[in-house]
Design an enzyme around this catalytic site. Structure first.
Site, mmCIF file in Angstrom:
data_model
loop_
_atom_site.group_PDB
_atom_site.id
_atom_site.type_symbol
_atom_site.label_atom_id
_atom_site.label_comp_id
_atom_site.label_asym_id
_atom_site.label_seq_id
_atom_site.Cartn_x
_atom_site.Cartn_y
_atom_site.Cartn_z
ATOM 1 N N GLU A 95 66.062 -0.713 49.065
ATOM 2 C CA GLU A 95 64.677 -1.179 49.157
ATOM 3 C C GLU A 95 64.243 -1.921 47.890
ATOM 4 O O GLU A 95 63.445 -2.826 47.928
ATOM 5 C CB GLU A 95 63.747 0.019 49.413
ATOM 6 C CG GLU A 95 62.320 -0.383 49.754
ATOM 7 C CD GLU A 95 61.555 0.688 50.516
ATOM 8 O OE1 GLU A 95 62.055 1.818 50.641
ATOM 9 O OE2 GLU A 95 60.456 0.376 50.986
ATOM 10 N N SER B 33 57.670 7.497 57.901
ATOM 11 C CA SER B 33 56.471 8.311 57.652
ATOM 12 C C SER B 33 55.854 8.851 58.938
ATOM 13 O O SER B 33 55.867 8.193 59.980
ATOM 14 C CB SER B 33 55.410 7.475 56.938
ATOM 15 O OG SER B 33 55.931 6.930 55.761
HETATM 16 C C1 LIG Z 1 51.143 -0.937 52.897
HETATM 17 C C2 LIG Z 1 51.972 0.209 53.373
HETATM 18 C C3 LIG Z 1 53.058 -0.015 54.197
HETATM 19 C C4 LIG Z 1 53.831 1.060 54.635
HETATM 20 N N1 LIG Z 1 54.887 0.802 55.494
HETATM 21 C C5 LIG Z 1 55.616 1.837 55.963
HETATM 22 C C6 LIG Z 1 56.665 1.625 56.906
HETATM 23 O O1 LIG Z 1 56.942 0.468 57.326
HETATM 24 N N2 LIG Z 1 57.362 2.682 57.373
HETATM 25 C C7 LIG Z 1 57.116 3.942 56.954
HETATM 26 O O2 LIG Z 1 57.805 4.858 57.396
HETATM 27 N N3 LIG Z 1 56.102 4.206 56.078
HETATM 28 C C8 LIG Z 1 55.350 3.188 55.575
HETATM 29 N N4 LIG Z 1 54.314 3.418 54.700
HETATM 30 C C9 LIG Z 1 53.974 4.805 54.353
HETATM 31 C C10 LIG Z 1 54.306 5.186 52.924
HETATM 32 O O3 LIG Z 1 55.666 5.397 52.787
HETATM 33 C C11 LIG Z 1 53.469 6.461 52.627
HETATM 34 O O4 LIG Z 1 52.116 6.059 52.576
HETATM 35 C C12 LIG Z 1 53.857 7.104 51.325
HETATM 36 O O5 LIG Z 1 55.138 7.670 51.422
HETATM 37 C C13 LIG Z 1 52.847 8.209 50.936
HETATM 38 O O6 LIG Z 1 52.712 9.121 51.982
HETATM 39 P P1 LIG Z 1 51.282 9.534 52.583
HETATM 40 O O7 LIG Z 1 50.542 8.266 52.872
HETATM 41 O O8 LIG Z 1 51.520 10.468 53.688
HETATM 42 O O9 LIG Z 1 50.506 10.225 51.402
HETATM 43 P P2 LIG Z 1 50.738 11.725 50.889
HETATM 44 O O10 LIG Z 1 52.194 11.973 50.735
HETATM 45 O O11 LIG Z 1 49.952 12.649 51.745
HETATM 46 O O12 LIG Z 1 50.092 11.633 49.452
HETATM 47 C C14 LIG Z 1 48.690 11.691 49.234
HETATM 48 C C15 LIG Z 1 48.456 11.713 47.734
HETATM 49 O O13 LIG Z 1 49.033 12.920 47.188
HETATM 50 C C16 LIG Z 1 49.942 12.598 46.153
HETATM 51 N N5 LIG Z 1 51.079 13.526 46.186
HETATM 52 C C17 LIG Z 1 51.846 13.837 47.268
HETATM 53 N N6 LIG Z 1 52.824 14.698 46.921
HETATM 54 C C18 LIG Z 1 52.688 14.912 45.585
HETATM 55 C C19 LIG Z 1 53.401 15.697 44.635
HETATM 56 N N7 LIG Z 1 54.465 16.416 45.000
HETATM 57 N N8 LIG Z 1 52.989 15.671 43.329
HETATM 58 C C20 LIG Z 1 51.914 14.918 42.953
HETATM 59 N N9 LIG Z 1 51.186 14.166 43.821
HETATM 60 C C21 LIG Z 1 51.571 14.156 45.113
HETATM 61 C C22 LIG Z 1 50.404 11.180 46.449
HETATM 62 O O14 LIG Z 1 50.864 10.536 45.282
HETATM 63 C C23 LIG Z 1 49.124 10.562 46.993
HETATM 64 O O15 LIG Z 1 48.305 10.172 45.931
HETATM 65 C C24 LIG Z 1 53.518 2.385 54.243
HETATM 66 C C25 LIG Z 1 52.409 2.600 53.422
HETATM 67 C C26 LIG Z 1 51.643 1.540 52.994
HETATM 68 C C27 LIG Z 1 50.441 1.822 52.125
#
Ligand SMILES: Cc1cc2nc3c(=O)[nH]c(=O)nc-3n(C[C@H](O)[C@H](O)[C@H](O)COP(=O)(O)OP(=O)(O)OC[C@H]3O[C@@H](n4cnc5c(N)ncnc54)[C@H](O)[C@@H]3O)c2cc1C
Length: 390
Positions: A243, A128
């Site tokens: 995963e 991410s």
């Molecule tokens: C506890 C925790 C541990 C994590 N550990 C890791 C890690 O070790 N390594 C790593 O790389 N990442 C990690 N992550 C990141 C995680 O993979 C991302 O948080 C996740 O992929 C969502 O991305 P974002 O946070 O950028 O949210 P966004 O993608 O910006 O999403 C924001 C909101 O918009 C919604 N949304 C986005 N796109 C769409 C769509 N096309 N249609 C409808 N709704 C949509 C989402 O559902 C969400 O509600 C971790 C996250 C958490 C919370």
């Protein structure tokens, strides 16, 4: 070895070994509580490794035990029943190891697998970025080959456990001007170097489980790319298929313990007399049974393909939706059972139920958010038109 024989062996080993100093670690660690006795849990994890109780499903030629899914489920169930502390190298054991076995070179396998097996090197996952979460193909971190090294620049975020890890598997854009899934590579990057800065993200609890990771001319050896340069998307998606899976059933035993703990709390505080709380606790129990049945029905336990077409596909998304929503609701029930007392801290410390509530808010986000899981079901299973891009 038969599954039940193995189960007995694991149960006995845990009874014999989870004693003395290790007994004090019972129930520690896990999502939302990774800071608990980290060094001691690392030592426990290394102790498990010496007994051949890590990487159970890896093939024997790579140092694993080549055990079936059914054996691994038995291990996780016994492990959770014994209240053994959470392991510290999930990302190495369950994600990177299997990825290297599937896509790595013999040199990469020989270099890295033994240290995942004996838990002397810990891993983190650098997928991410601020602009690439659900839309992972938007990765902007770049890497350029310069002689015998990749030079990496960019930023990752939410990188779980990077502050304890020695290595990170990073998706980076290695073909200038490439877009989306093309031109990405899967690099293995050492974290202890001048070009890497790890900034822990402080959570509401005051603890840090994940980080921002900045690469500023960070380096890794040219041969530490998994798969072909430019083919990183395929490898990265391969990692994600590892995963999910067997640890889900062990996780459900932990959930059961949490739910029963809340039931006991409700009896103690009198919340159990509230008809709404009783209703929600009962529904929660029923939900737990549903999740277990679903997991058993969709998991190939080595006795034939149970994930067959009769289920209609999308099982991983359904499973993720089931446990993430169930667990988030459990956190809410815990807070309602605690009532007003749940809003204050004892000695400035969050208790187990407050931590459960706070961490379970993230269950519906990581590992693919609820919305993304529903998109997968809509498009790949139901054949609905692809969503309109804004
Ligand atoms: C506890 C925790 C541990 C994590 N550990 C890791 C890690 O070790 N390594 C790593 O790389 N990442 C990690 N992550 C990141 C995680 O993979 C991302 O948080 C996740 O992929 C969502 O991305 P974002 O946070 O950028 O949210 P966004 O993608 O910006 O999403 C924001 C909101 O918009 C919604 N949304 C986005 N796109 C769409 C769509 N096309 N249609 C409808 N709704 C949509 C989402 O559902 C969400 O509600 C971790 C996250 C958490 C919370």
């Amino acid at each position: 070895m038969e599954v039940e024989e193995f189960r007995t062996e694991v149960r006995q080993w845990l009874a014999d070994n989870l004693v003395g100093d290790y007994a004090a670690l019972k129930g520690l660690g896990g999502p939302g509580r990774e800071h608990e006795a980290f060094e001691e849990r690392l030592a426990w994890n290394q102790h498990l490794a010496k007994a051949g109780l890590t990487c159970l499903g890896w093939p024997e030629e790579h140092g694993g035990r080549g055990l079936t899914t059914a054996h691994r489920v038995a291990f996780y169930e016994e492990y959770a029943k014994a209240d053994a502390p959470d392991k510290v190298n999930h990302l190495g054991e369950e994600l990177l190891g299997p990825t290297l076995i599937a896509y790595g070179t013999p040199e990469q396998q020989q270099r890295f697998l033994p240290r995942i097996l004996d838990v002397t090197e810990l891993w983190s996952q650098g997928y991410s970025e601020p602009g690439a979460g659900s839309d992972l193909a938007n990765v902007a971190t770049s890497a350029e080959l310069d002689g015998d090294a990749w030079i990496i620049n960019g930023q990752k975020v939410w990188t779980s456990l990077a502050h304890w890890a020695q290595w990170c598997f990073v998706i980076a854009r290695t073909e200038k001007g490439s877009k989306r899934h093309a031109g990405l590579s899967y690099l293995l990057v050492p974290l202890d170097q001048p070009g890497v800065e790890i900034r822990p993200i402080i959570q509401l609890t005051g603890d840090s489980e994940f980080n921002e990771v900045f690469f500023d001319d960070a380096r890794t050896d040219a041969d530490l790319v998994v798969g072909e340069p430019g083919d990183g998307w395929r490898v990265a998606m391969g990692t994600l298929t590892f995963e999910r899976g067997v640890s889900t059933l062990g996780q459900q035993i932990r959930y059961r313990r949490e739910l029963l703990g809340i039931v006991e709390l409700a009896k103690k505080t009198g919340a159990a007399d509230d008809p709404l709380i009783r209703e929600r606790l009962t529904r929660s129990w029923a939900g737990l049974q549903t999740m277990r049945s679903y997991a058993m029905a969709t998991m190939d336990l080595g006795d034939g393909d149970r994930t067959g077409s009769a289920m209609g596909g999308g099982q991983d998304s359904v499973s993720k939706l089931l446990w993430a929503n169930w667990h988030r609701e459990l956190g809410e029930i815990a807070m309602d059972v605690r009532g007003a007392a749940g809003l204050t801290l004892d000695d400035g410390e969050f208790d187990e139920w407050q931590r459960l509530y706070l961490f379970s808010r993230s269950d519906t986000i990581y590992g693919g958010s609820n919305e993304i899981q529903r998109n997968i079901i809509a498009e790949r299973v139901l054949g609905l038109p692809r969503e309109a891009k804004g």
